[in-house]
Enzyme design. Structure first.
Site, PDB file in Angstrom:
ATOM      1  N   GLU A   1     -21.321  47.753 -26.086  1.00 50.21           N
ATOM      2  CA  GLU A   1     -21.708  46.647 -25.191  1.00 50.21           C
ATOM      3  C   GLU A   1     -22.352  47.221 -23.951  1.00 50.21           C
ATOM      4  O   GLU A   1     -21.836  48.170 -23.344  1.00 50.21           O
ATOM      5  CB  GLU A   1     -20.500  45.781 -24.818  1.00 50.21           C
ATOM      6  CG  GLU A   1     -20.895  44.669 -23.836  1.00 50.21           C
ATOM      7  CD  GLU A   1     -19.892  43.523 -23.741  1.00 50.21           C
ATOM      8  OE1 GLU A   1     -19.179  43.276 -24.720  1.00 50.21           O
ATOM      9  OE2 GLU A   1     -19.853  42.891 -22.672  1.00 50.21           O
TER      10      GLU A   1
ATOM     11  N   ASN B   1     -19.369  36.092 -31.199  1.00 48.35           N
ATOM     12  CA  ASN B   1     -17.919  36.200 -31.018  1.00 48.35           C
ATOM     13  C   ASN B   1     -17.387  34.899 -30.449  1.00 48.35           C
ATOM     14  O   ASN B   1     -17.961  34.344 -29.487  1.00 48.35           O
ATOM     15  CB  ASN B   1     -17.597  37.356 -30.070  1.00 48.35           C
ATOM     16  CG  ASN B   1     -17.684  38.687 -30.775  1.00 48.35           C
ATOM     17  OD1 ASN B   1     -18.572  38.907 -31.606  1.00 48.35           O
ATOM     18  ND2 ASN B   1     -16.768  39.577 -30.466  1.00 48.35           N
TER      19      ASN B   1
ATOM     20  N   ASP C   1     -15.072  48.585 -25.786  1.00 51.66           N
ATOM     21  CA  ASP C   1     -15.799  47.988 -24.671  1.00 51.66           C
ATOM     22  C   ASP C   1     -15.654  48.818 -23.397  1.00 51.66           C
ATOM     23  O   ASP C   1     -14.635  48.765 -22.719  1.00 51.66           O
ATOM     24  CB  ASP C   1     -15.247  46.568 -24.448  1.00 51.66           C
ATOM     25  CG  ASP C   1     -16.013  45.825 -23.373  1.00 51.66           C
ATOM     26  OD1 ASP C   1     -16.958  46.419 -22.802  1.00 51.66           O
ATOM     27  OD2 ASP C   1     -15.670  44.667 -23.095  1.00 51.66           O
TER      28      ASP C   1
ATOM     29  N   GLY D   1     -18.943  32.906 -27.039  1.00 49.24           N
ATOM     30  CA  GLY D   1     -19.625  31.811 -27.739  1.00 49.24           C
ATOM     31  C   GLY D   1     -19.145  30.434 -27.327  1.00 49.24           C
ATOM     32  O   GLY D   1     -19.914  29.458 -27.373  1.00 49.24           O
ATOM     33  N   THR D   2     -17.905  30.326 -26.892  1.00 46.49           N
ATOM     34  CA  THR D   2     -17.350  29.006 -26.556  1.00 46.49           C
ATOM     35  C   THR D   2     -18.162  28.317 -25.458  1.00 46.49           C
ATOM     36  O   THR D   2     -18.511  28.937 -24.457  1.00 46.49           O
ATOM     37  CB  THR D   2     -15.886  29.153 -26.081  1.00 46.49           C
ATOM     38  OG1 THR D   2     -15.111  29.608 -27.180  1.00 46.49           O
ATOM     39  CG2 THR D   2     -15.317  27.829 -25.575  1.00 46.49           C
TER      40      THR D   2
ATOM     41  N   GLY E   1     -14.435  32.730 -22.440  1.00 46.43           N
ATOM     42  CA  GLY E   1     -13.506  31.686 -22.021  1.00 46.43           C
ATOM     43  C   GLY E   1     -14.199  30.362 -21.716  1.00 46.43           C
ATOM     44  O   GLY E   1     -15.396  30.192 -21.971  1.00 46.43           O
TER      45      GLY E   1
ATOM     46  N   ASP F   1     -11.922  44.100 -31.801  1.00 44.12           N
ATOM     47  CA  ASP F   1     -12.768  43.514 -30.752  1.00 44.12           C
ATOM     48  C   ASP F   1     -12.274  43.995 -29.381  1.00 44.12           C
ATOM     49  O   ASP F   1     -11.065  43.973 -29.107  1.00 44.12           O
ATOM     50  CB  ASP F   1     -12.655  41.982 -30.859  1.00 44.12           C
ATOM     51  CG  ASP F   1     -13.643  41.251 -29.976  1.00 44.12           C
ATOM     52  OD1 ASP F   1     -14.692  41.839 -29.646  1.00 44.12           O
ATOM     53  OD2 ASP F   1     -13.364  40.079 -29.641  1.00 44.12           O
TER      54      ASP F   1
HETATM   55  P1  13P Z   1     -15.046  32.914 -26.165  1.00 38.36           P
HETATM   56  O1  13P Z   1     -13.569  32.956 -26.004  1.00 38.36           O
HETATM   57  O2  13P Z   1     -15.779  32.467 -24.936  1.00 38.36           O
HETATM   58  O3  13P Z   1     -15.459  32.130 -27.372  1.00 38.36           O
HETATM   59  O4  13P Z   1     -15.523  34.422 -26.397  1.00 38.36           O
HETATM   60  C1  13P Z   1     -14.920  35.152 -27.415  1.00 38.36           C
HETATM   61  C2  13P Z   1     -15.409  36.559 -27.416  1.00 38.36           C
HETATM   62  O5  13P Z   1     -16.474  36.878 -26.951  1.00 38.36           O
HETATM   63  C3  13P Z   1     -14.530  37.566 -28.039  1.00 38.36           C
HETATM   64  O6  13P Z   1     -15.050  38.844 -28.012  1.00 38.36           O
END
Ligand code: 13P
Length: 423
Positions: free
Chosen positions: A134, A231, A104, A211-212, A182, A82
């Site tokens: 990306e 992600n 990336d 995603g968080t 984040g 990643d």
């Molecule tokens: P978050 O830490 O916001 O869940 O994002 C993770 C991410 O996109 C890793 O590539």
């Protein structure tokens, strides 16, 4: 066995309207927690290793554990690099066992992103490994507060996305539609219309980073509009941190193992919540039935040498190991000498490829060609060379052949004149 082709896995998700979680892991508690979740709800899963976390763990040391865990899982698993920083990172990841790579270049100019991603696609494709590019910029850093890294969100545009995919031929595209990496304050505003249009224009699995912090409804709408991979990291890290904080407050015995007790379960609970929400639960059997397994190949040569003493052979082998191990898709190079003097062949090469595609790309790779032409063939005598696909070695009863490998094809049998083109 349940390592599966990541392109097949994500196409299954895309066609069936759900998303696979790509969960960044930073240690064995995360690895086991994520897999516990996938096993509990029968979900396909991507084990993701972010280069931004390589300061926290030794990638080369962790990868064998990740691969072993994936192989012994009963649900389909893929392993992905990643946010790799360049093509060399992608090659290293592939050679260590990743079967998907994301490099990336989204912070660079359009031209630089295009050129860099193209190079990664060219290299990874020769190894049979799919690539995520990306386009647009998702600011922030996984595991930190988004406000600490206040880069401007650069939204992906439909026209650029179409041109980017056409010119790079990436397998999946990560798009920027309003998420950040984040922890974030408040609720992000997502541009579903933009995502819908990109999806209609591209027709390939789309990826959402950051995603968080998104709500259930936001996830649903992202998936409805083409997101097939999400992600996710910071919320797992927070769940792990909360478990540790609870232990700090409660534990009388504050040794390391007491402090990290419950981290694996906390990661698992959060990962399973996501898998359920994203529609991945219960999909494992279909994915296993419909997706190609990720099957490594071994290239074996047994040979004799002419006019070279033992020291010369040892030097040639050492150089071969060094040069050939660095070729994209080569997992390992082992050299051997016969145990018995009377053996028909005195020396061996065992070259492990990550996938069948590497049989051809390795043979044609300039470093292999140069080594074979200048160092190996001039001294190699009688030899046999063959490629094997590794098969599942589950015992099938006494009638089955005892070997765990199946012949892929005898490539060459010949003398120093150079029958066969590999080595
Ligand atoms: P978050 O830490 O916001 O869940 O994002 C993770 C991410 O996109 C890793 O590539």
């Amino acid at each position: 066995m349940p390592l599966v082709n990541m392109k097949d896995m994500l196409e299954h998700a895309y066609e069936n309207g759900y998303a696979v979680g790509a969960f960044d892991l930073v240690n064995l508690d995360f690895l086991q927690g994520i897999l516990d979740a996938a096993e509990a709800c029968r979900a396909p899963v991507i084990l993701s290793l972010a280069e931004s976390h390589f300061g926290h763990f030794d990638f080369d040391l962790l990868m064998p554990g990740v691969e072993t865990a994936a192989q012994r899982a009963s649900v389909p698993v893929a392993i992905q690099l990643d946010h790799g920083v360049d093509a060399a990172s992608a090659v290293r990841a592939i050679n260590r066992g990743c079967n998907g790579v994301m490099v990336d270049y989204s912070h660079l100019s359009w031209q630089e992103n295009l050129a860099g991603t193209r190079e990664v696609v060219r290299t990874a494709r020769a190894c049979g490994v799919p690539v995520e590019g990306e386009l647009g910029y998702v600011p922030g850093v996984e595991g930190e507060d988004a406000e600490r890294h206040p880069g401007e969100i650069a939204y992906t545009t439909v026209g650029e996305a179409r041109a980017f995919v056409e010119k790079t031929d990436v397998d999946f595209l990560a798009v920027s539609v309003g998420t950040v990496h984040g922890r974030m304050k408040g609720k992000p505003k997502l541009d579903y219309q933009r995502l819908k249009q990109i999806n209609e224009a591209l027709g390939i699995p789309l990826v959402i980073h950051g995603g968080t912090g998104l709500s259930d409804d936001q996830f649903r709408r992202l998936i409805t509009n083409g997101a097939a991979k999400i992600n996710y990291y910071t919320a797992l890290a927070d769940a792990a941190g909360n478990a540790i904080r609870k232990n700090v407050q409660a534990a009388r015995n504050k040794g390391y193992t007491s402090l990290v007790t419950g981290v694996r379960d906390a990661v698992s609970v959060e990962a399973e919540r996501c898998m359920r929400l994203w529609g991945a639960c219960g999909r494992a059997a279909e994915v296993l039935a419909q997706c190609r397994p990720w099957a490594p190949v071994e290239h074996l040569i047994i040979y004799n040498v002419n006019e070279l003493d033992e020291k010369g052979v040892a030097e040639m082998m050492a150089e071969g190991r060094r040069v050939l191990s660095a070729i994209p898709g080569v997992r390992e190079v082992l050299v051997g000498t016969a145990v018995k003097d009377e053996a028909a062949y005195q020396y061996s090469w065992l070259v492990r490829f990550c996938a069948p595609a590497v049989i051809d790309s390795y043979r044609e790779h300039p470093d292999h060609v140069a080594f074979a032409d200048t160092r190996f063939r001039p001294v190699a005598g009688e030899r046999i060379s063959i490629d094997y696909r590794i098969v599942d070695a589950e015992p099938q009863g006494p009638e089955e052949p005892p070997s765990g490998i199946a012949a892929y094809g005898v490539e060459s049998r010949g003398a120093a004149s150079g029958v066969g083109r590999t080595l």
